[in-house]
Design a protein around this motif. Structure first.
Motif, short mmCIF file in Angstrom:
data_model
loop_
_atom_site.label_atom_id
_atom_site.label_comp_id
_atom_site.label_asym_id
_atom_site.label_seq_id
_atom_site.Cartn_x
_atom_site.Cartn_y
_atom_site.Cartn_z
N HIS A 166 0.87 -1.19 0.00
CA HIS A 166 0.00 0.00 0.00
C HIS A 166 0.90 1.23 0.00
O HIS A 166 2.11 1.12 0.21
CB HIS A 166 -0.91 0.02 1.23
CG HIS A 166 -0.17 0.26 2.52
ND1 HIS A 166 0.63 -0.71 3.10
CD2 HIS A 166 -0.05 1.35 3.31
CE1 HIS A 166 1.18 -0.22 4.19
NE2 HIS A 166 0.80 1.04 4.34
N HIS A 168 0.84 5.67 1.13
CA HIS A 168 0.11 6.73 1.82
C HIS A 168 -0.08 7.89 0.84
O HIS A 168 0.89 8.41 0.31
CB HIS A 168 0.89 7.20 3.06
CG HIS A 168 1.28 6.06 3.98
ND1 HIS A 168 2.36 6.12 4.81
CD2 HIS A 168 0.74 4.84 4.16
CE1 HIS A 168 2.46 4.98 5.48
NE2 HIS A 168 1.49 4.18 5.10
N HIS A 239 4.84 0.28 0.02
CA HIS A 239 5.64 -0.54 0.93
C HIS A 239 4.84 -1.73 1.41
O HIS A 239 3.61 -1.69 1.49
CB HIS A 239 6.16 0.28 2.11
CG HIS A 239 5.13 1.12 2.79
ND1 HIS A 239 4.61 2.27 2.26
CD2 HIS A 239 4.48 0.94 3.97
CE1 HIS A 239 3.72 2.79 3.07
NE2 HIS A 239 3.60 2.00 4.13
FE LIG Z 1 2.03 2.17 5.60
#
Ligand SMILES: [Fe+2]
Length: 311
Positions: A166, A168, A239
């Protein structure tokens, strides 16, 4: 290089894994806000900060079951008994209701089954509010602005559980290892074939038997974040995170607002994607977004001219 099953399962979806680089290490004692921003945050590059939370009372206390049972009320919650998935149906299929203290006993026991309490927010109205007293901040981040997208502090308490690929969308993050060690693989935000790569990683297409094309060139990095360290994870960097053993671990994700100039970098695929998603479908902020974008762009140009330090 790949030591655990989860590491193999998650990291090996990235072509060219064997060429993964190392994340730069910095000692917390050698870091200050100026260096942290100028070398890492402003440039949107990750670094691992050794000893970043060693001075926290949490480092002494949070690895003990007695602490959790005396500090936190025994409420009921859902715990996850698989590695953790992005897809909500898969994620919810393997969860069970337990009392918090029962979950603590199980996570800290010498068992071999996977168990985790993912992403619990620590805010003044939560059961976890007492944890705030044990979080002493970061010497190199004296007065960070509030995050815009995530809560300021959320924790992940686990035994043997991972976090799937995922990224951010906004906000800066220090993935802080208060208890135990973890391995993290990161992908630079200049992704090859970004649209299809993002779709593959976010939807875990490998579970459908698919693969990323082997000719795609990723700039990837692997780092072990040890107890007491924090990994600076910039926005836009994919990551995946895996445990290094089957011992109990606790990660605190500490988030703060990105400098405006980073939101004005419209040459970046992820920044343009973020604005598209904020505007469409039409919502109560749609009209406001072009003004915020213009402000961010101005700050970006000032940053490029050396007139905006970002902090
Ligand atoms: Fe994360």
């Amino acid at each position: 290089m790949l030591s655990t099953d989860l590491e193999k399962e998650l990291f090996s979806v990235i072509p060219g894994l064997e060429n993964a680089g190392e994340v730069t290490e910095v000692n917390a004692a050698d870091l200050n806000q100026k260096i942290f921003y100028e070398q890492w945050v402003n440039k949107n590059n990750p670094c691992v900060i050794r000893g970043a939370c060693k001075h926290w009372p949490a480092s002494e206390k949070w690895g003990k079951t007695d602490f959790w049972k005396s500090a936190i009320k025994n409420f009921d919650l859902y715990v996850s008994n698989h590695r953790n998935f992005n897809d909500s149906e898969r994620q919810n299929s393997g969860r069970e209701k337990k009392s918090f203290h029962e979950a603590i006993d199980e996570i800290f026991s010498q068992g071999t089954s996977i168990l985790s309490i993912p992403a619990e927010e620590i805010h003044p109205n939560s059961y976890y509010q007492p944890l705030n007293a044990d979080i002493a901040g970061f010497t190199f981040l004296p007065n960070p602005p509030k995050p815009r997208n995530y809560s300021e502090k959320r924790f992940f308490l686990y035994r043997g559980a991972s976090t799937a690929w995922h990224y951010h969308k906004a906000d800066e993050t220090l993935m802080t290892q208060v208890v135990g060690s973890k391995k993290v693989m990161l992908l630079s935000s200049d992704l090859p074939d970004p649209e299809r790569t993002i779709d593959f990683l976010e939807n875990e297409r490998q579970l459908e038997g698919k693969k990323l094309d082997s000719y795609l060139k990723f700039n990837s990095y692997i780092v072990e974040v040890r107890e007491g360290d924090a990994l600076y994870i910039p926005p836009q960097w994919f990551h995946a995170v895996v445990p290094v053993d089957m011992n109990a671990g606790l990660t605190l994700a500490y988030c703060w607002g990105s400098p405006w100039h980073k939101l004005g970098d419209l040459g970046n695929y992820f920044t343009r994607k973020l604005y598209r998603e904020l505007i469409v479908p039409v919502n109560r902020y749609t009209l406001l977004i072009p003004f915020l974008g213009s402000y961010a762009l101005t700050m970006f140009l000032l940053y490029r001219m050396g007139l905006n330090r970002g902090y």
